[in-house]
Scaffold this active site. Structure first.
Site, PDB file in Angstrom:
ATOM      1  N   LYS A  18      -4.075   5.186  -6.842  1.00  0.00           N
ATOM      2  CA  LYS A  18      -3.566   3.851  -7.208  1.00  0.00           C
ATOM      3  C   LYS A  18      -4.616   2.791  -6.916  1.00  0.00           C
ATOM      4  CE  LYS A  18       1.259   5.152  -6.638  1.00  0.00           C
ATOM      5  NZ  LYS A  18       2.423   5.306  -5.774  1.00  0.00           N
TER       6      LYS A  18
ATOM      7  N   GLN B 210       4.544   2.984  -0.316  1.00  0.00           N
ATOM      8  CA  GLN B 210       4.592   4.392  -0.734  1.00  0.00           C
ATOM      9  C   GLN B 210       5.730   5.133  -0.031  1.00  0.00           C
ATOM     10  OE1 GLN B 210       2.686   5.653  -3.173  1.00  0.00           O
ATOM     11  NE2 GLN B 210       3.468   7.732  -2.980  1.00  0.00           N
TER      12      GLN B 210
ATOM     13  N   ASP C  43       7.585  -1.586  -8.149  1.00  0.00           N
ATOM     14  CA  ASP C  43       8.249  -0.277  -8.182  1.00  0.00           C
ATOM     15  C   ASP C  43       9.635  -0.377  -8.821  1.00  0.00           C
ATOM     16  OD1 ASP C  43       7.119   2.084  -7.333  1.00  0.00           O
ATOM     17  OD2 ASP C  43       7.348   1.625  -5.207  1.00  0.00           O
TER      18      ASP C  43
HETATM   19  N1  GUN Z   1       6.400   8.271  -4.052  1.00  0.00           N
HETATM   20  C1  GUN Z   1       6.392   9.083  -5.149  1.00  0.00           C
HETATM   21  N2  GUN Z   1       6.500   8.346  -6.265  1.00  0.00           N
HETATM   22  C2  GUN Z   1       6.572   7.058  -5.886  1.00  0.00           C
HETATM   23  C3  GUN Z   1       6.687   5.823  -6.608  1.00  0.00           C
HETATM   24  O1  GUN Z   1       6.758   5.760  -7.843  1.00  0.00           O
HETATM   25  N3  GUN Z   1       6.744   4.707  -5.839  1.00  0.00           N
HETATM   26  C4  GUN Z   1       6.684   4.756  -4.478  1.00  0.00           C
HETATM   27  N4  GUN Z   1       6.755   3.598  -3.821  1.00  0.00           N
HETATM   28  N5  GUN Z   1       6.578   5.868  -3.784  1.00  0.00           N
HETATM   29  C5  GUN Z   1       6.511   7.013  -4.500  1.00  0.00           C
END
Ligand code: GUN
Length: 292
Positions: free
Chosen positions: A49, A93, A116
């Site tokens: 990311k 995350q 998100d």
């Molecule tokens: N962990 C796995 N996929 C995601 C996501 O799309 N967003 C977040 N915040 N954590 C994740």
């Protein structure tokens, strides 16, 4: 043999479009990513990311916190990021270490910066068919489906999995596309039969190769959201596998996403898209308005 969707290529072209738009702006969108602890998979996701945020010309703010971080310390960081004008998007995350209450952390994120799409505010906007910020993986699935199928009116869609992150929001998005949507889960009866009625089958359960070839309607479109790490028989190392038994399913389906290289790359591309959307709205001081 099914047509295999190249999510990597689709995501690349999406990111190229985002980069071009970022370059044309009079400000730089900024995305803050917060990682608590040392979960190896989360570390890889966060590194990707951070790298891709910089690649499209956005500012990336990375916050790595130790596993023993307290709820109060994490809340304080989220509040600081909410107040930081250089930050337009905040992603914490998941999963968080067990002693932290993810619901309360997510609730503290400003809905305008919730790239998100996990706050109750954005989930409510989506459920009511109103414009907000949509969770990244479901948005990525929708973009792939719209590209391949165009008008989805009247199609039967079965979503296997009911998580807030994927199952529920993708069901809402498919409903908006005029699909007839069924959400299946671990307590659903006659799951194979239910799946066989699906024109669009979304697999988001997190169980390696659970969905077999004979669960699939001939010619159906199969979107595999699963990312499962399983030992590879040949090497003993771990390999990535989806929720769908790909080789069997590809003999029956009309269109299918592979794992890896299907939905996965779309998630980060959609995170960047959401960051751009959030940044434009915040800088315009506009109320929450956007297209999906
Ligand atoms: N962990 C796995 N996929 C995601 C996501 O799309 N967003 C977040 N915040 N954590 C994740």
């Amino acid at each position: 043999m099914a047509d295999i969707i190249d999510g990597k290529m689709f995501a690349e072209s999406l990111r190229a479009g985002i980069a071009a738009e970022v370059a044309s702006l009079s400000f730089r969108p900024g995305l803050a990513v917060v990682l608590v602890g040392d979960d190896p998979a989360s570390k890889v996701y966060v590194a990707n990311k951070v790298r891709q945020t910089a690649e499209v010309g956005m500012r990336s703010f990375e916050h790595r916190l130790p596993a023993e971080t307290t709820q109060e310390a994490l809340l304080a960081l989220v509040r600081k990021l909410n107040a930081d004008a250089a930050v337009h998007g905040i992603l914490v995350q998941l999963p968080l270490p067990g002693h932290l209450r993810a619901d309360a952390i997510i609730a503290a994120i400003s809905p305008q910066k919730d790239v998100d799409g996990l706050t109750v505010s954005n989930a409510g906007l989506l459920a009511n068919g109103l414009p907000g910020l949509v969770p990244c993986t479901p948005l990525g699935c929708l973009l792939l489906l719209r590209d391949r199928l165009g008008d989805m009116t009247g199609l039967n869609a079965v979503v296997v999995g009911r998580s807030n992150l994927v199952g529920k929001p993708i069901a809402q998005l498919l409903l908006q596309q005029n699909c007839t949507v069924t959400i299946a889960h671990s307590k659903t009866r006659n799951l194979p039969e239910l799946c066989r009625g699906a024109d669009i089958l979304i697999a988001a359960v997190g169980r390696a190769e659970m969905i077999k070839g004979d669960w699939i309607k001939p010619g159906a479109t199969v979107i595999d959201v699963g990312i499962n790490r399983v030992p590879a028989a040949e090497t003993g190392k771990t390999k990535l596998t989806g929720d769908v038994a790909f080789a069997e399913a590809a003999n029956v389906a009309g269109i299918i996403t592979p794992v890896p290289g299907g939905v996965g790359p779309m998630t980060i591309a959609c995170l960047l898209r959401n960051t751009l959307t959030a940044a434009k709205r915040i800088e315009a001081r506009a109320p929450a308005v956007a297209e999906v």
